[in-house]
Design a protein around this motif. Structure first.
Motif, PDB file in Angstrom:
ATOM      1  N   PHE A  73     -15.095 -14.303  59.976  1.00 48.35           N
ATOM      2  CA  PHE A  73     -13.843 -13.644  59.608  1.00 48.35           C
ATOM      3  C   PHE A  73     -12.772 -13.942  60.657  1.00 48.35           C
ATOM      4  CE2 PHE A  73     -16.557 -10.328  57.283  1.00 48.35           C
ATOM      5  CZ  PHE A  73     -16.269 -10.859  56.032  1.00 48.35           C
ATOM      6  N   LEU A 123     -10.213 -10.263  54.122  1.00 45.48           N
ATOM      7  CA  LEU A 123     -11.669 -10.350  54.273  1.00 45.48           C
ATOM      8  C   LEU A 123     -12.313 -10.815  52.962  1.00 45.48           C
ATOM      9  CD1 LEU A 123     -12.308  -7.002  56.195  1.00 45.48           C
ATOM     10  CD2 LEU A 123     -12.758  -9.280  57.117  1.00 45.48           C
ATOM     11  N   ASN A 142     -17.152 -12.396  63.319  1.00 48.03           N
ATOM     12  CA  ASN A 142     -15.713 -12.246  63.530  1.00 48.03           C
ATOM     13  C   ASN A 142     -15.220 -13.120  64.666  1.00 48.03           C
ATOM     14  OD1 ASN A 142     -13.642  -9.594  64.855  1.00 48.03           O
ATOM     15  ND2 ASN A 142     -13.044 -11.204  63.456  1.00 48.03           N
ATOM     16  N   LEU A 147     -11.688  -7.685  64.901  1.00 49.80           N
ATOM     17  CA  LEU A 147     -11.894  -6.542  64.011  1.00 49.80           C
ATOM     18  C   LEU A 147     -12.496  -5.323  64.714  1.00 49.80           C
ATOM     19  CD1 LEU A 147     -13.373  -8.565  61.022  1.00 49.80           C
ATOM     20  CD2 LEU A 147     -11.082  -7.565  61.142  1.00 49.80           C
ATOM     21  N   THR A 160     -14.280  -3.912  57.088  1.00 51.05           N
ATOM     22  CA  THR A 160     -15.236  -5.016  57.231  1.00 51.05           C
ATOM     23  C   THR A 160     -16.597  -4.642  56.667  1.00 51.05           C
ATOM     24  OG1 THR A 160     -14.085  -5.724  59.249  1.00 51.05           O
ATOM     25  CG2 THR A 160     -16.306  -6.591  58.876  1.00 51.05           C
ATOM     26  N   CYS A 164     -18.740  -6.301  53.589  1.00 52.97           N
ATOM     27  CA  CYS A 164     -20.103  -6.805  53.802  1.00 52.97           C
ATOM     28  C   CYS A 164     -21.099  -6.111  52.870  1.00 52.97           C
ATOM     29  CB  CYS A 164     -20.507  -6.611  55.261  1.00 52.97           C
ATOM     30  SG  CYS A 164     -19.691  -7.738  56.413  1.00 52.97           S
TER      31      CYS A 164
END
Length: 305
Positions: A73, A123, A142, A147, A160, A164
């Protein structure tokens, strides 16, 4: 039961993953990481989807589906001579970019200006782009820690972890925070890490026990032997549980030298886990290699009603 036990190991086993970050950064990095993946020198790599060479890396990864490849990310663009920006084409991105339309150069600027919902949209866009190109993603992490709220305390972990959870991806989040020298972090920082890990648990996202790597700061006179010595010490001090070790390998070419301020370091990291002394340390310490794919399958299995 901890993650190691859930994977079928004992609570005392020391499991490790070696991940190559910055896959997709440039052609030289792509070919270097692909060589390490093919030779089985590293466990996995993570793709910077906003970068100009991400498509090459993603298409190769789609053709080599047995390799573990995740999404890195990305919300910062740190090099002056090469820039990138959001991949989201269907939502607002104005708080994610500079006046030039690129991501900010540093993490602090990103943390201060980014709107959480725009972060969420980006994201998802980065995950969807990888999937559209055929990558069977195994995990997420990341770039530059943007993040985690490391600079201002303003983190984007809720967004995040939601993404996920939605896509069934374990995330690079250490349950136990270590300092660069491998020692346990101060109590306040350690408690923050535990709370973030508990949030991941609540959302069904599998996370690491420990996250390690060589010091990011270069003294300018670094040598391969110095890096090797640091890595051997790191491996010798791994704790029980699942640890991820981050490296940033690349072939050193004119392409890399054109924008990177420490290209030789990336070349040395390309060779680290090929070194016989490092491989002997892994054997001597009875360290057990595992893969992000195993953590992903564990997470997706836990998500079955």
């Amino acid at each position: 039961m901890n993650v190691a036990q859930a994977l079928g190991y004992s609570a005392d086993d020391r499991l490790f993953i070696v991940n190559a970050d910055d896959y997709g950064l440039c052609h030289s990095t792509n070919t270097g990481i692909q060589k390490l993946l093919i030779d089985g020198v590293i466990s996995s790599a993570t793709l910077m989807m906003p970068c100009s060479w991400a498509r090459e890396a993603a298409l190769w990864s789609a053709r080599h589906a047995h390799m573990d490849v995740g999404v890195h990310f990305t919300f910062t663009s740190e090099w002056d001579m090469m820039k990138w920006g959001p991949v989201n084409r269907h939502g607002a991105i104005d708080t994610l970019v500079t006046h030039e339309g690129y991501f900010p150069k540093d993490v602090k600027s990103f943390e201060r200006q980014a709107d959480p919902e725009q972060v969420r949209g980006e994201l998802e866009a980065q995950v969807r782009m990888a999937i559209t190109l055929g990558v069977g993603l195994t995990h997420a992490d990341n770039h530059m820690g943007s993040l985690y709220g490391l600079q201002t305390g303003r983190h984007f972990l809720n967004e995040t972890l939601d993404v996920c959870a939605k896509y069934g991806l374990p995330f690079r989040l250490p349950r136990n925070l270590l300092l660069e020298n491998g020692q346990v972090a101060p109590a306040e920082l350690a408690e923050q890490a535990r709370k973030h890990a508990e949030a991941a648990d609540a959302k069904g996202v599998v996370v690491l026990d420990y996250l390690l790597g060589l010091p990011f700061r270069s003294e300018g006179n670094d040598t391969f032997d110095m890096y090797k010595s640091q890595m051997i010490a790191l491996l010798g001090n791994l704790h029980a549980g699942v640890s991820e070790i981050i490296i940033h390998p690349s072939f050193v070419t004119d392409e890399l030298r054109a924008f990177h301020d420490a290209p030789a370091r990336r070349g040395m990291e390309l060779e680290l886990f090929r070194d016989p002394d490092i491989q002997e340390t892994i054997r001597k310490e009875s360290l057990i290699p595992v893969r992000w794919r195993q953590l992903r399958d564990l997470q997706r299995g836990l998500m079955i009603p």
